[in-house]
Design a protein around this motif. Structure first.
Motif, PDB file in Angstrom:
ATOM      1  N   ASP A 226       0.828  -1.206   0.000  1.00 39.29           N
ATOM      2  CA  ASP A 226       0.000   0.000   0.000  1.00 39.29           C
ATOM      3  C   ASP A 226       0.862   1.256   0.000  1.00 39.29           C
ATOM      4  O   ASP A 226       0.563   2.236  -0.684  1.00 39.29           O
ATOM      5  CB  ASP A 226      -0.925  -0.019   1.222  1.00 39.29           C
ATOM      6  N   ASN A 227       1.967   1.238   0.761  1.00 41.55           N
ATOM      7  CA  ASN A 227       2.876   2.381   0.787  1.00 41.55           C
ATOM      8  C   ASN A 227       3.492   2.635  -0.589  1.00 41.55           C
ATOM      9  O   ASN A 227       3.643   3.784  -1.022  1.00 41.55           O
ATOM     10  CB  ASN A 227       3.990   2.150   1.809  1.00 41.55           C
ATOM     11  N   LEU A 228       3.839   1.549  -1.274  1.00 38.48           N
ATOM     12  CA  LEU A 228       4.434   1.689  -2.605  1.00 38.48           C
ATOM     13  C   LEU A 228       3.451   2.310  -3.584  1.00 38.48           C
ATOM     14  O   LEU A 228       3.826   3.150  -4.413  1.00 38.48           O
ATOM     15  CB  LEU A 228       4.900   0.321  -3.114  1.00 38.48           C
ATOM     16  N   THR A 229       2.189   1.919  -3.494  1.00 37.72           N
ATOM     17  CA  THR A 229       1.185   2.500  -4.401  1.00 37.72           C
ATOM     18  C   THR A 229       0.957   3.968  -4.076  1.00 37.72           C
ATOM     19  O   THR A 229       0.697   4.773  -4.976  1.00 37.72           O
ATOM     20  CB  THR A 229      -0.146   1.732  -4.319  1.00 37.72           C
ATOM     21  N   ARG A 230       1.069   4.339  -2.792  1.00 35.32           N
ATOM     22  CA  ARG A 230       0.914   5.758  -2.430  1.00 35.32           C
ATOM     23  C   ARG A 230       2.084   6.583  -2.972  1.00 35.32           C
ATOM     24  O   ARG A 230       1.917   7.748  -3.363  1.00 35.32           O
ATOM     25  CB  ARG A 230       0.808   5.912  -0.914  1.00 35.32           C
ATOM     26  N   LEU A 231       3.269   5.977  -2.989  1.00 35.08           N
ATOM     27  CA  LEU A 231       4.419   6.683  -3.574  1.00 35.08           C
ATOM     28  C   LEU A 231       4.197   6.944  -5.055  1.00 35.08           C
ATOM     29  O   LEU A 231       4.559   8.001  -5.571  1.00 35.08           O
ATOM     30  CB  LEU A 231       5.694   5.848  -3.375  1.00 35.08           C
ATOM     31  N   MET A 232       3.592   5.967  -5.740  1.00 37.66           N
ATOM     32  CA  MET A 232       3.302   6.158  -7.155  1.00 37.66           C
ATOM     33  C   MET A 232       2.286   7.288  -7.354  1.00 37.66           C
ATOM     34  O   MET A 232       2.375   8.070  -8.296  1.00 37.66           O
ATOM     35  CB  MET A 232       2.751   4.858  -7.757  1.00 37.66           C
TER      36      MET A 232
ATOM     37  N   VAL B   9      -2.939  -7.249  -8.540  1.00 32.74           N
ATOM     38  CA  VAL B   9      -2.972  -6.938  -7.109  1.00 32.74           C
ATOM     39  C   VAL B   9      -1.820  -7.659  -6.407  1.00 32.74           C
ATOM     40  O   VAL B   9      -1.254  -8.630  -6.933  1.00 32.74           O
ATOM     41  CB  VAL B   9      -4.320  -7.351  -6.476  1.00 32.74           C
ATOM     42  N   ALA B  10      -1.476  -7.200  -5.215  1.00 28.21           N
ATOM     43  CA  ALA B  10      -0.348  -7.772  -4.481  1.00 28.21           C
ATOM     44  C   ALA B  10      -0.539  -9.259  -4.205  1.00 28.21           C
ATOM     45  O   ALA B  10       0.432 -10.020  -4.178  1.00 28.21           O
ATOM     46  CB  ALA B  10      -0.143  -7.017  -3.168  1.00 28.21           C
ATOM     47  N   GLU B  11      -1.791  -9.685  -4.013  1.00 26.93           N
ATOM     48  CA  GLU B  11      -2.062 -11.088  -3.712  1.00 26.93           C
ATOM     49  C   GLU B  11      -1.787 -12.016  -4.883  1.00 26.93           C
ATOM     50  O   GLU B  11      -1.781 -13.242  -4.709  1.00 26.93           O
ATOM     51  CB  GLU B  11      -3.514 -11.262  -3.252  1.00 26.93           C
ATOM     52  N   GLN B  12      -1.573 -11.478  -6.071  1.00 27.57           N
ATOM     53  CA  GLN B  12      -1.235 -12.316  -7.215  1.00 27.57           C
ATOM     54  C   GLN B  12       0.264 -12.601  -7.303  1.00 27.57           C
ATOM     55  O   GLN B  12       0.703 -13.363  -8.153  1.00 27.57           O
ATOM     56  CB  GLN B  12      -1.722 -11.662  -8.512  1.00 27.57           C
TER      57      GLN B  12
ATOM     58  N   VAL C 177       5.522  -9.982  -1.523  1.00 24.33           N
ATOM     59  CA  VAL C 177       5.275  -8.557  -1.746  1.00 24.33           C
ATOM     60  C   VAL C 177       6.481  -7.884  -2.392  1.00 24.33           C
ATOM     61  O   VAL C 177       6.340  -6.939  -3.168  1.00 24.33           O
ATOM     62  CB  VAL C 177       4.896  -7.863  -0.417  1.00 24.33           C
ATOM     63  N   LYS C 178       7.689  -8.385  -2.098  1.00 25.73           N
ATOM     64  CA  LYS C 178       8.866  -7.797  -2.743  1.00 25.73           C
ATOM     65  C   LYS C 178       8.820  -8.000  -4.256  1.00 25.73           C
ATOM     66  O   LYS C 178       9.363  -7.187  -5.013  1.00 25.73           O
ATOM     67  CB  LYS C 178      10.160  -8.363  -2.156  1.00 25.73           C
ATOM     68  N   ASN C 179       8.173  -9.081  -4.706  1.00 29.72           N
ATOM     69  CA  ASN C 179       8.004  -9.299  -6.142  1.00 29.72           C
ATOM     70  C   ASN C 179       7.033  -8.278  -6.727  1.00 29.72           C
ATOM     71  O   ASN C 179       7.220  -7.808  -7.856  1.00 29.72           O
ATOM     72  CB  ASN C 179       7.493 -10.708  -6.424  1.00 29.72           C
ATOM     73  N   PHE C 180       6.001  -7.942  -5.948  1.00 37.80           N
ATOM     74  CA  PHE C 180       5.082  -6.877  -6.356  1.00 37.80           C
ATOM     75  C   PHE C 180       5.843  -5.561  -6.490  1.00 37.80           C
ATOM     76  O   PHE C 180       5.701  -4.832  -7.479  1.00 37.80           O
ATOM     77  CB  PHE C 180       3.952  -6.732  -5.324  1.00 37.80           C
ATOM     78  N   GLY C 181       6.698  -5.275  -5.493  1.00 40.83           N
ATOM     79  CA  GLY C 181       7.457  -4.035  -5.516  1.00 40.83           C
ATOM     80  C   GLY C 181       8.442  -3.964  -6.665  1.00 40.83           C
ATOM     81  O   GLY C 181       8.536  -2.944  -7.353  1.00 40.83           O
TER      82      GLY C 181
ATOM     83  N   LEU D  64      10.337  12.388  -5.149  1.00 34.70           N
ATOM     84  CA  LEU D  64       9.701  11.844  -3.946  1.00 34.70           C
ATOM     85  C   LEU D  64      10.224  12.483  -2.660  1.00 34.70           C
ATOM     86  O   LEU D  64       9.754  12.162  -1.572  1.00 34.70           O
ATOM     87  CB  LEU D  64       9.941  10.331  -3.864  1.00 34.70           C
ATOM     88  N   LYS D  65      11.175  13.396  -2.763  1.00 36.46           N
ATOM     89  CA  LYS D  65      11.851  13.896  -1.558  1.00 36.46           C
ATOM     90  C   LYS D  65      10.915  14.628  -0.601  1.00 36.46           C
ATOM     91  O   LYS D  65      11.185  14.693   0.596  1.00 36.46           O
ATOM     92  CB  LYS D  65      13.025  14.796  -1.951  1.00 36.46           C
ATOM     93  N   ASP D  66       9.809  15.164  -1.102  1.00 34.49           N
ATOM     94  CA  ASP D  66       8.859  15.866  -0.233  1.00 34.49           C
ATOM     95  C   ASP D  66       7.673  15.001   0.162  1.00 34.49           C
ATOM     96  O   ASP D  66       6.722  15.490   0.772  1.00 34.49           O
ATOM     97  CB  ASP D  66       8.352  17.137  -0.924  1.00 34.49           C
ATOM     98  N   CYS D  67       7.717  13.723  -0.190  1.00 33.02           N
ATOM     99  CA  CYS D  67       6.605  12.819   0.115  1.00 33.02           C
ATOM    100  C   CYS D  67       6.655  12.410   1.591  1.00 33.02           C
ATOM    101  O   CYS D  67       7.660  11.898   2.069  1.00 33.02           O
ATOM    102  CB  CYS D  67       6.665  11.584  -0.782  1.00 33.02           C
ATOM    103  N   LYS D  68       5.554  12.625   2.303  1.00 33.33           N
ATOM    104  CA  LYS D  68       5.500  12.307   3.731  1.00 33.33           C
ATOM    105  C   LYS D  68       5.512  10.803   3.987  1.00 33.33           C
ATOM    106  O   LYS D  68       5.866  10.361   5.081  1.00 33.33           O
ATOM    107  CB  LYS D  68       4.253  12.927   4.352  1.00 33.33           C
ATOM    108  N   ASP D  69       5.084  10.021   2.990  1.00 31.47           N
ATOM    109  CA  ASP D  69       5.057   8.568   3.161  1.00 31.47           C
ATOM    110  C   ASP D  69       6.427   7.939   2.943  1.00 31.47           C
ATOM    111  O   ASP D  69       6.597   6.738   3.161  1.00 31.47           O
ATOM    112  CB  ASP D  69       4.061   7.934   2.175  1.00 31.47           C
ATOM    113  N   LEU D  70       7.396   8.741   2.524  1.00 35.54           N
ATOM    114  CA  LEU D  70       8.729   8.198   2.265  1.00 35.54           C
ATOM    115  C   LEU D  70       9.496   8.067   3.578  1.00 35.54           C
ATOM    116  O   LEU D  70       9.520   8.994   4.383  1.00 35.54           O
ATOM    117  CB  LEU D  70       9.481   9.143   1.321  1.00 35.54           C
TER     118      LEU D  70
END
Length: 322
Positions: free
Chosen positions: A155-161, A190-193, A197-201, A301-307
């Protein structure tokens, strides 16, 4: 993700060196790390033709179907009124008769046998036969179970996108991750496929690296024009750049401590499609253009709060002279 402050340039350089070393020892037998979530019956057989099209249009998470009798046999019942008609084996109907000359003849007509099936989540099997339900979901449904922490990472990775303003489409109907240059969209399962999760990332990072190729971002076509790389070789070189960038981003975000062999195998598979006489130049371009794409992503991404703080620090701390 690791909170220890690390230096971006060091990570990119070390990852590149490790990748090249792995390429020299690994083959090109790359393995896909996700599954296509096609509709199946409880035996695991994928539906095809019209049946796959009709059942694939439904929005159920687990695309497993069974008949009423199959449900009842396992101790469950149907709780929904949604019915899905499928056609099965083609059968023949025979009729005996005679001609005007009183010769016996047999006429036949072909027709499709039609069955009604229900999605497994339209039944009570989850509560009435939990062991059987789990066995079907784990072995047939084509989805993997991930813990809460792993799903939060996805979910964090998708928010970064989203922060990057990437037009990302994630769906369990997606069978093949891809970046569509004409619309600048990224399509992902989806991640469940994914097995992990590292493969999703890593797959998401691969596609976002393709996204950086655009003229408004890193303009890699300009570099490819300078090298006079055309056609299939250009396509192959872009795949090398995207996968190298993916390995670099996986290292930076802590998804992988070191590049996996699957990265190297993927790279070798595309390297084989390049002209052997220019391999040294291609590898140099692969690393330099991948580094450029990764730095573009991190800068934006440097100003992204989720980073995580350690990743923000990558943009603010200069490389140490050693």
């Amino acid at each position: 993700m690791n909170k220890t402050k690390i230096n971006a340039n060091d990570v990119l350089q070390n990852t590149a060196v490790q990748l090249v070393e792995l390429m020299n020892t690994c083959g090109s037998d790359w393995v896909r790390k996700w599954v296509a979530n096609f509709p199946k019956n409880v035996s695991g057989r994928e539906y095809n033709g019209v049946n796959a099209l009709v059942l694939g249009m439904n929005d159920y998470k687990h695309k497993v179907y069974l008949t009423y009798l199959q449900t009842k046999k396992k101790g469950g019942t149907v709780i929904s009124g949604d019915k899905h008609l499928i056609r099965n084996k083609k059968a023949l109907l025979f009729k005996c008769g005679t001609t005007k000359d009183e010769e016996e003849v047999v006429k036949s007509w072909g027709f499709w046998k039609v069955y009604t099936v229900f999605n497994i989540d339209e039944t009570t099997l989850k509560t009435d036969a939990p062991d059987y339900y789990k066995k079907v979901i784990d072995g047939v449904a084509g989805l993997f179970t991930h813990n809460k922490t792993d799903l939060e990472i996805a979910d964090n990775l998708t928010r970064l996108m989203k922060f990057l303003k990437v037009d990302l489409k994630i769906s369990d109907k997606c069978c093949q991750p891809c970046y569509r240059p004409s619309t600048q969209e990224i399509f992902m399962p989806v991640a469940e496929q994914f097995q992990k999760v590292k493969n999703f990332g890593s797959t998401l990072f691969h596609e976002v690296m393709h996204w950086t190729k655009n003229k408004e971002r890193c303009d890699r076509n300009k570099k490819y024009d300078t090298l006079n790389v055309q056609g299939r070789e250009r396509y192959a070189l872009e795949e090398l750049v995207a996968e190298t960038g993916s390995a670099m981003l996986c290292a930076i975000f802590g998804l992988e401590k070191e590049p996996s062999k699957n990265h190297a195998k993927y790279l070798n598979g595309w390297k084989e499609r390049l002209s052997g006489s220019n391999n040294a130049n291609y590898l140099k371009t692969m690393v330099s253009q991948a580094s450029k794409g990764v730095k573009y992503i991190l800068t934006n991404l440097k100003d992204c709060k989720d980073l995580p703080k350690n990743v923000i620090a990558l943009q603010t701390e200069p490389s140490e002279n050693k």
